[in-house]
Each structure stands twice: as C-alpha cells, then as structure tokens.
Design an enzyme around this catalytic site. Structure first.
Site, PDB file in Angstrom:
ATOM      1  CB  CYS A  96      -0.983  -0.029   1.178  1.00 20.05           C
ATOM      2  SG  CYS A  96      -0.251   0.155   2.807  1.00 20.05           S
ATOM      3  CG  HIS A 130      14.585 -13.932  15.510  1.00 23.55           C
ATOM      4  ND1 HIS A 130      15.228 -13.141  16.450  1.00 23.55           N
ATOM      5  CD2 HIS A 130      15.562 -14.602  14.853  1.00 23.55           C
ATOM      6  CE1 HIS A 130      16.545 -13.332  16.364  1.00 23.55           C
ATOM      7  NE2 HIS A 130      16.771 -14.209  15.394  1.00 23.55           N
TER       8      HIS A 130
HETATM    9  O1  LIG Z   1      -1.819   2.893   5.324  1.00 21.97           O
HETATM   10  C1  LIG Z   1      -2.495   3.264   4.355  1.00 21.97           C
HETATM   11  C2  LIG Z   1      -1.961   3.142   3.011  1.00 21.97           C
HETATM   12  O2  LIG Z   1      -0.669   3.659   2.939  1.00 21.97           O
HETATM   13  C3  LIG Z   1      -2.797   3.646   1.853  1.00 21.97           C
HETATM   14  O3  LIG Z   1      -2.188   3.130   0.719  1.00 21.97           O
HETATM   15  C4  LIG Z   1      -2.876   5.149   1.761  1.00 21.97           C
HETATM   16  O4  LIG Z   1      -3.615   5.700   2.829  1.00 21.97           O
HETATM   17  C5  LIG Z   1      -3.533   5.562   0.432  1.00 21.97           C
HETATM   18  O5  LIG Z   1      -3.462   6.936   0.301  1.00 21.97           O
HETATM   19  P1  LIG Z   1      -3.748   7.649  -1.063  1.00 21.97           P
HETATM   20  O6  LIG Z   1      -5.148   7.283  -1.470  1.00 21.97           O
HETATM   21  O7  LIG Z   1      -3.593   9.117  -0.773  1.00 21.97           O
HETATM   22  O8  LIG Z   1      -2.713   7.168  -2.047  1.00 21.97           O
END
Ligand SMILES: O=C[C@H](O)[C@H](O)[C@H](O)COP(=O)(O)O
Length: 159
Positions: free
Chosen positions: A65, A98
């Site tokens: 993500c 671990h």
């Molecule tokens: O932890 C959340 C993630 O990094 C998401 O990928 C992120 O919040 C997405 O953000 P955006 O829609 O601004 O790319």
C-alpha cells in the site's frame, strides 16, 4: 515458493515493477489485485491475500500500500497471519527467522523497486528457526490471538 500478492492503488505501481523480478527468482505469484490503479481499499485486498495463505494455497503473502502500514494492520487482524512492514533487508529475514512472519508488507510510496527486490529476496530465502525458544514465543502469540478472540466473543454476546 508460492506468494499471494496484493496491493491497493498506492502500491500498484511498485507491484507492477516487482512481479517480473519475483517470477525470475522462481516465485509463483497468485495475484489478488489490484489490477488497475483505480482507488481500492487495502482491507479488501488483505482479506484475499491472507485467505490464500491461511488455506495453504500460498506459502506466504506480500501486501503493498502507500506506506505498508495499513496493509500490515489489516493483515494482522486475520488469525494466523503474522505480517510485518520491512523496509530493510535485516528485518525481512530476521522477521521470518525469529517471528515466522508470513506476510511481507511494503510501502509503494516509501521504497523503490531495487531496494524492494533485495528485501523480497531476503524474505523468501529466510526460514523460521528450529530453536525451541522462538517456537515457544510463537505459541504465546497464538495464545494472545485466542485469548482476545474469546474475550471478543464474550463481550459481543455471541452464543
Ligand atoms: O496505510 C495506508 C496506506 O498507505 C494507503 O495506501 C494510503 O492511505 C492511500 O493513500 P492515497 O489514497 O492518498 O494514495
């Protein structure tokens, strides 16, 4: 090794850059999307990736993500999953050795493909330790999961 792979929109570009490399080092990928850069919520993809690992279709999982964090939080909600954000090579192998990490999480907005490749290589080549100490510690993690699941059932009055 078979890896269940998934990303939200923010990790999509990095995922696209990594798949060819992963296959070139002998990894078979089960691709759970996203398949386009359209906005998609990481919990939905984490569910698919982690189910693949739980069912034994995949040996391990990999989630991307923006930061790796949301994907990691989502994955760790799922019983049997030990997910970790690893943005360095040491964590990528030590986490498996671990803590038997079974889902690697990476941030598409944090690291580039070259560094990610080294991290993936360390992750897939690492094996969980045969040391009793680490195995007993893992049992304590399982016990935490069980205790809090039981508490949730009690609190929510589930028959
Ligand atoms: O932890 C959340 C993630 O990094 C998401 O990928 C992120 O919040 C997405 O953000 P955006 O829609 O601004 O790319």
């Amino acid at each position: 090794m078979i890896i269940a792979l998934g990303t939200d929109h923010s990790g999509f570009a990095l995922k696209s850059e990594l798949t060819e490399y992963m296959e070139s080092i002998g990894i078979r990928i089960i691709d759970h999307g996203a398949y386009t850069p359209e906005r998609i919520d990481f919990p939905d993809i984490a569910r698919l990736v982690c189910e693949s690992v739980r069912k034994g279709e995949a040996d391990r999982g990999m989630m991307l993500c923006g930061s790796g964090l949301g994907a990691c939080i989502a994955a760790n909600k799922i019983p049997g999953i030990r997910a970790a954000v690893c943005h360095d090579v040491y964590s990528a192998h030590q986490g498996v050795e671990h803590d038997d990490v079974n889902v690697l999480c990476l941030g598409g907005k944090i690291i580039g493909p070259w560094h990610a490749k080294d991290i993936i290589s360390a992750f897939v080549n690492a094996k969980f330790s045969t040391d009793t100490y680490f195995r007993q510690r893992l049992q304590k993690l399982d016990q935490l999961e069980l205790d809090y699941a039981r508490e949730w059932v009690r609190r929510n009055d589930v028959p």
